[in-house]
Scaffold this motif. Structure first.
Motif, short mmCIF file in Angstrom:
data_model
loop_
_atom_site.label_atom_id
_atom_site.label_comp_id
_atom_site.label_asym_id
_atom_site.label_seq_id
_atom_site.Cartn_x
_atom_site.Cartn_y
_atom_site.Cartn_z
N CYS A 115 58.02 120.11 -18.21
CA CYS A 115 58.37 118.69 -18.24
C CYS A 115 59.17 118.36 -19.51
CB CYS A 115 57.11 117.85 -18.16
SG CYS A 115 57.40 116.06 -18.22
N ILE A 116 58.73 118.88 -20.65
CA ILE A 116 59.43 118.63 -21.91
C ILE A 116 60.80 119.30 -21.90
CG2 ILE A 116 59.35 118.99 -24.40
CD1 ILE A 116 56.29 118.84 -24.18
N ALA A 130 66.08 124.10 -25.49
CA ALA A 130 64.75 124.71 -25.50
C ALA A 130 64.43 125.18 -24.09
CB ALA A 130 63.70 123.71 -25.97
N LYS A 131 63.43 126.04 -23.98
CA LYS A 131 63.02 126.50 -22.65
C LYS A 131 61.51 126.70 -22.64
CE LYS A 131 63.86 131.42 -23.65
NZ LYS A 131 64.58 132.64 -23.21
N ALA A 132 60.94 126.52 -21.46
CA ALA A 132 59.51 126.76 -21.31
C ALA A 132 59.24 128.25 -21.44
CB ALA A 132 59.03 126.24 -19.96
N SER A 133 58.17 128.61 -22.15
CA SER A 133 57.85 130.01 -22.39
C SER A 133 57.10 130.60 -21.21
CB SER A 133 57.00 130.14 -23.65
OG SER A 133 56.56 131.47 -23.82
N THR A 134 57.32 131.89 -20.99
CA THR A 134 56.59 132.60 -19.93
C THR A 134 55.39 133.36 -20.48
OG1 THR A 134 58.07 134.50 -20.22
CG2 THR A 134 58.68 132.88 -18.54
N TRP A 153 68.06 111.29 -14.66
CA TRP A 153 66.73 111.26 -14.06
C TRP A 153 66.53 112.37 -13.04
CZ3 TRP A 153 63.01 109.08 -16.51
CH2 TRP A 153 63.28 107.99 -17.34
N ALA A 154 67.60 112.82 -12.38
CA ALA A 154 67.47 113.95 -11.46
C ALA A 154 67.02 115.20 -12.22
CB ALA A 154 68.79 114.20 -10.75
N ILE A 155 67.55 115.40 -13.42
CA ILE A 155 67.15 116.56 -14.24
C ILE A 155 65.74 116.35 -14.79
CG2 ILE A 155 67.64 117.86 -16.35
CD1 ILE A 155 70.61 117.24 -15.88
N ILE A 156 65.48 115.19 -15.37
CA ILE A 156 64.18 114.91 -15.97
C ILE A 156 63.04 115.08 -14.95
CG2 ILE A 156 62.74 113.09 -17.00
CD1 ILE A 156 65.39 112.01 -18.25
N ASN A 157 63.30 114.64 -13.72
CA ASN A 157 62.26 114.69 -12.69
C ASN A 157 62.16 116.04 -11.99
OD1 ASN A 157 61.52 112.04 -13.19
ND2 ASN A 157 62.89 111.20 -11.63
N GLY A 158 63.02 116.98 -12.35
CA GLY A 158 62.92 118.33 -11.80
C GLY A 158 63.47 118.49 -10.40
N ASP A 159 64.43 117.65 -10.00
CA ASP A 159 65.04 117.78 -8.67
C ASP A 159 65.81 119.09 -8.57
OD1 ASP A 159 64.02 115.28 -8.40
OD2 ASP A 159 65.90 114.31 -7.85
N LYS A 160 65.87 119.63 -7.37
CA LYS A 160 66.60 120.87 -7.12
C LYS A 160 68.03 120.62 -6.66
CE LYS A 160 62.99 123.30 -8.13
NZ LYS A 160 62.95 124.00 -9.45
N GLU A 161 68.31 119.40 -6.23
CA GLU A 161 69.67 119.07 -5.82
C GLU A 161 69.97 117.61 -6.11
OE1 GLU A 161 70.19 119.54 -1.61
OE2 GLU A 161 68.94 117.80 -1.12
#
Length: 321
Positions: free
Chosen positions: A219-220, A247-251, A122-130
């Protein structure tokens, strides 16, 4: 310090190794019973039991550690401390009262954040930095005990569950030794958690892996990274379940004329898919009952082309790929 260690899967192994190599003594290791696993239901011994045997530590594998039989057995191993990590059972008060000093738990988050069974995901899914490791004195509630030690670690952009878990295993092993040293030197200070700041990391379900393409690409991307390897993020292509591994988000600039889930481009760099905001470049994926494939191999084998769509066409709670 005499220690009784409770653990099950891979996350506990480095901590047991560290304690076995320290001046402290692990006098008993508790883990799950041998169980049938895999497609052929062959009986497998838990990794922690295998490691305990290798280290010369006696092991005990009760079905119910809280039973009177288990408690009577543990009384034969007078411990100063219990150390519990990823054991998978809630220990009741009668059991927690057995050690002379404290029952300690190693938890993979910066408590009181992410109490519960899946804090790394959940730390990764929610976008936590630490995130980090917390050592707590256990009480009868889940992950709510007083904190003895906390150590933080940065979550890198390319971390997924497996890479972050590996880093936290090392940090946990180091932190538990430091914490027990504080206790043995009579320097331990326990701080109460602020329950008003608590958040929870519920157990993952297969349905958590379903990709909703109307969400933002970032988010995905985090969902995919946080759910490797289980339950895995997944979508559907032509009625067939497809599991996404990387996968990665595109720029690239956002295209507002397409629908979420629509394939924008295919090529050596991956499969670009439109999202609710931005786009996602899929680099590695796995068709139902098939092998993991690079995006390029998948494109060639399935004749994937721009204008086609990924999306929800069916749900199967029993799929296992």
């Amino acid at each position: 310090m005499n220690i009784v260690f409770f653990g099950s899967g891979g996350f506990a192994l480095k901590s047991l190794e560290a304690l076995a190599g320290s001046p402290h003594k692990v006098i008993l290791a508790l883990t799950h019973p041998d169980r049938p696993k895999g497609r052929h239901l062959e009986t497998q011994t838990p990794e922690l039991k295998v490691l305990a045997d290798k280290l010369g530590i006696p092991a005990y594998q009760p079905e119910d550690p809280n039973s009177q039989q288990s408690i009577d057995f543990l009384r034969q191993f007078p411990a100063d401390l219990f150390v519990v990590v990823s054991y998978g059972h809630i220990l009741k008060e009668a059991l927690l009262a057995l050690p002379k000093l404290y029952p300690l738990n190693i938890h993979a988050s910066l408590l009181p954040k992410y109490r519960g069974s899946s804090p790394i995901n959940w730390a990764i899914i929610n976008g936590d930095k630490e995130t980090g490791i917390s050592i707590i004195r256990m009480d009868r509630f889940m992950d709510s005990g007083d904190i003895l030690s906390r150590r933080d670690i940065r979550i890198e952009e390319d971390d997924n569950y497996e890479t972050l878990k590996a880093k936290l295993e090392v940090l946990a092993a180091r932190t538990i030794i430091e914490a027990i040293d504080l206790i043995s030197e009579k320097k331990a200070v326990f701080l109460k958690q602020n329950s008003a700041q608590a958040s929870f990391a519920p157990k993952l379900k297969k349905s958590d892996g379903l990709i909703h393409w109307e969400k933002e690409a970032d988010c995905i991307s985090r969902q995919i990274k946080g759910l490797v390897p289980w339950p895995g993020a997944f979508t559907y292509y032509q009625g067939r379940l497809i599991k996404l591994w990387q996968a990665k988000a595109s720029t690239t600039a956002e295209n507002t004329t397409v629908h979420p889930g629509e394939i924008l481009e295919t090529g050596k760099n991956g499969i670009m898919v439109a999202c609710g905001k931005g786009s996602l470049v899929i680099q590695e994926l796995q068709p139902e009952s098939g092998k993991r494939l690079s995006a390029e191999t998948f494109i060639n084998g399935y004749r994937l082309a721009a204008g086609q769509n990924f999306g929800l066409t069916k749900i199967s709670a029993d799929l296992d790929i």
